[in-house]
Scaffold this motif. Structure first.
Motif, mmCIF file in Angstrom:
data_model
loop_
_atom_site.group_PDB
_atom_site.id
_atom_site.type_symbol
_atom_site.label_atom_id
_atom_site.label_comp_id
_atom_site.label_asym_id
_atom_site.label_seq_id
_atom_site.Cartn_x
_atom_site.Cartn_y
_atom_site.Cartn_z
ATOM 1 N N VAL A 35 -4.666 5.269 -49.267
ATOM 2 C CA VAL A 35 -4.091 4.349 -48.751
ATOM 3 C C VAL A 35 -4.864 2.901 -49.043
ATOM 4 N N SER A 36 -6.101 2.764 -49.100
ATOM 5 C CA SER A 36 -6.413 1.478 -49.293
ATOM 6 C C SER A 36 -6.117 0.950 -50.804
ATOM 7 N N TRP A 37 -5.529 1.689 -51.626
ATOM 8 C CA TRP A 37 -5.123 1.355 -52.870
ATOM 9 C C TRP A 37 -3.518 0.907 -52.652
ATOM 10 N N ILE A 340 -15.290 2.006 -52.442
ATOM 11 C CA ILE A 340 -14.379 3.208 -52.565
ATOM 12 C C ILE A 340 -13.157 2.604 -51.870
ATOM 13 N N PHE A 341 -13.166 1.951 -50.722
ATOM 14 C CA PHE A 341 -12.397 1.407 -49.924
ATOM 15 C C PHE A 341 -11.436 0.251 -50.343
ATOM 16 N N GLN A 342 -11.858 -0.121 -51.694
ATOM 17 C CA GLN A 342 -11.358 -1.182 -52.288
ATOM 18 C C GLN A 342 -11.689 -2.463 -51.475
ATOM 19 N N ALA A 343 -12.925 -2.647 -50.994
ATOM 20 C CA ALA A 343 -13.605 -3.556 -50.070
ATOM 21 C C ALA A 343 -13.458 -5.090 -50.666
ATOM 22 N N SER A 344 -12.862 -5.997 -49.873
ATOM 23 C CA SER A 344 -12.868 -7.449 -50.541
ATOM 24 C C SER A 344 -14.109 -8.067 -50.457
ATOM 25 N N ASP A 345 -14.235 -9.240 -51.016
ATOM 26 C CA ASP A 345 -15.676 -9.824 -50.770
ATOM 27 C C ASP A 345 -15.896 -10.138 -49.293
ATOM 28 N N ALA A 346 -14.974 -10.484 -48.539
ATOM 29 C CA ALA A 346 -15.213 -10.955 -47.040
ATOM 30 C C ALA A 346 -15.522 -9.520 -46.117
ATOM 31 N N MET A 347 -15.184 -8.335 -46.876
ATOM 32 C CA MET A 347 -15.611 -7.221 -46.250
ATOM 33 C C MET A 347 -17.126 -6.775 -46.432
ATOM 34 N N LEU A 348 -17.213 -6.944 -47.639
ATOM 35 C CA LEU A 348 -18.506 -6.664 -48.205
ATOM 36 C C LEU A 348 -19.588 -7.696 -47.217
ATOM 37 N N GLU A 349 -19.182 -8.815 -47.257
ATOM 38 C CA GLU A 349 -20.141 -9.719 -46.592
ATOM 39 C C GLU A 349 -20.506 -9.461 -45.109
ATOM 40 N N LEU A 350 -19.389 -8.929 -44.202
ATOM 41 C CA LEU A 350 -19.702 -8.435 -43.076
ATOM 42 C C LEU A 350 -20.172 -7.134 -43.016
ATOM 43 N N GLY A 351 -19.861 -6.356 -44.127
ATOM 44 C CA GLY A 351 -19.968 -4.966 -43.892
ATOM 45 C C GLY A 351 -21.447 -4.562 -44.251
ATOM 46 N N ILE A 352 -21.796 -4.946 -45.258
ATOM 47 C CA ILE A 352 -23.064 -4.284 -45.711
ATOM 48 C C ILE A 352 -24.405 -4.530 -44.594
#
Length: 438
Positions: A35-37, A340-352
């Motif tokens: 679905v992330s695709w 794996i879930f096609q994370a955007s840069d914004a998602m990586l910034e808060l997610g890591i």
């Protein structure tokens, strides 16, 4: 379960349900990947749907564990007719309760999503997805009931087989139906839901075949069968801690989404992706626990206290090792997991950083869930429920509210290790104070 060396017994009993639970949560994990695709909105829609699918699965597991414990207990008491009676009641209850829940979920679907989804596209995608996924409830409940029936006899391989078959079918159908490969139409997010329902239905058909047409230690009781509603209540009572342990995750995710959506839909999408990865670790350990519960229940019924406690000790050590390993993997490879879930840069910034903070809670999670399962196996249902409530509701939600006041969005992440540590302290108190009578 009465004489075999404990560590080999736990491994032989726990490995198949461990794999089975891993496969169980692969349904939603695989859905999220494909679905992330499609888009981040589609991933957000599935993430917002996850509390409902978690609650549906929790009802199935709770009912199934209640059946499992009773089957194992009657066999421990060498009462095969009583075990067969539980099999019949369990199947009837699963079918009727599954139909009832299907109607209830259909009724609450629109009000639930309308409560906190303002984006029209995400709202539409969520309804498209869950409007089909709800149809999985009956096959899900029935196949898990049969899975737990067979596991209660000590046969762990057959349930793993029909579980894997359903997941494999789902994995094959997901891209085919989502993207319209070959002669199939492009269904988008609806394709993910259809493939999930078909996967569960296939598992249910295979489960019935295994129970009816292969040699098992229990069977469906027909001759002399008499419906006893009190057995339904007993199944619910024993399975309630397992339902709470799994079902509270649905409420926890819902409230976490309410906190997170204030910051951004990206935060919600991240938490959904993280929770899928986290559940693969936690529910794999849940599989270990489900392998330990029949052993502890059997030896409690057989009045073998030393073996009961030995199973608990070994199970706790294994749970800690597994949860620790899972936490390390998520902490070391957070970016790779999110991508794996096609994370955007914004998602990586808060997610890591968020992923690494929440991973520190895993060891304490393993200890608390094992203690709750020990109490459940020994008929101390009250303490088992208390422990699960503390972990995922009573401590966690106030901590989210309190810590977001001072730490902002990071307060949501820190609330998880705080809640698990507090619960472990309560578990130590419970083990010291409570006497298990056999």
């Amino acid at each position: 379960m009465e004489t075999k060396a404990m560590l080999p017994l736990i491994i032989s009993m726990a490995l198949p349900p461990l794999c089975s639970m891993f496969m169980q949560y692969m349904y939603n994990f695989v859905d999220c990947i494909f679905v992330s695709w499609i888009s981040e909105d589609a991933l957000t829609a599935v993430s917002l749907s996850f509390p409902i699918t978690t609650l549906m699965l929790a009802f199935s597991i709770g009912t199934g564990v209640g059946i499992n414990v009773l089957v194992a207990r009657y066999l421990g008491e060498h009462d095969s007719d009583g075990a067969d009676n539980i099999v019949s009641h369990g199947l009837i209850l699963s079918a009727l309760f599954g139909a009832f829940l299907t109607a209830v979920f259909f009724a609450v679907l629109k009000p639930y999503f309308g409560w906190f989804i303002e984006d029209e596209d995400i709202h539409r995608l969520a309804l498209d997805y869950m409007g089909i996924c709800i149809m999985m409830q009956i096959p899900n409940m029935v196949h898990i009931a049969i899975q737990k029936i067979i596991q209660g006899t000590g046969n762990m391989l057959a349930p793993m087989g029909f579980q894997i078959a359903g997941v494999v079918l789902n994995f094959i159908l997901d891209p085919v139906l989502i993207f319209g490969i070959g002669p199939f139409p492009e269904m988008g997010i609806k394709g993910a839901a259809v493939s999930t329902v078909l996967g569960y239905t296939f598992s249910m058909i295979l489960a019935f075949y295994v129970l009816i047409f292969t040699k098992q230690k229990v069977k469906i009781k027909v001759k002399g069968f008499r419906l006893e509603p009190k057995i339904f209540l007993k199944i619910f009572s024993i399975g309630m801690p397992s339902f709470i342990m799994n079902g509270l995750g649905a409420f926890m995710v819902t409230f976490a989404n309410i906190f997170l959506i204030v910051y951004s839909t990206t935060a919600v999408a991240f938490f959904g992706a993280y929770f899928k990865a986290q559940q693969l670790v936690v529910m794999t350990v849940n599989g270990l626990i489900q392998g330990c519960i029949p052993i502890m229940s059997y030896n409690y019924g057989a009045k073998k206290k030393e073996r009961l406690n030995q199973a608990f000790r070994y199970g706790t050590i294994i749970a800690v090792v597994m949860m620790g390993a899972g936490g390390i993997i998520l902490s070391v490879f957070p970016e790779q997991i999110l991508r794996i879930f096609q994370a955007s840069d914004a998602m990586l910034e808060l997610g890591i950083p968020g992923l690494r903070i929440m991973a520190t809670s895993y060891i304490f999670n393993g200890i608390a869930t094992m203690v709750a399962s020990y109490m459940q196996s020994c008929r101390n249902i009250r303490w088992s429920i208390i422990i699960n409530l503390l972990r995922q509701l009573v401590v966690l939600l106030p901590m989210m509210w309190l810590l977001t006041k001072s730490l902002g969005m990071a307060g949501v992440w820190w609330a998880f290790p705080v809640a698990e540590i507090v619960t472990c302290i309560v578990c130590a108190f419970a083990l010291k104070r409570i006497r298990i009578d056999i």
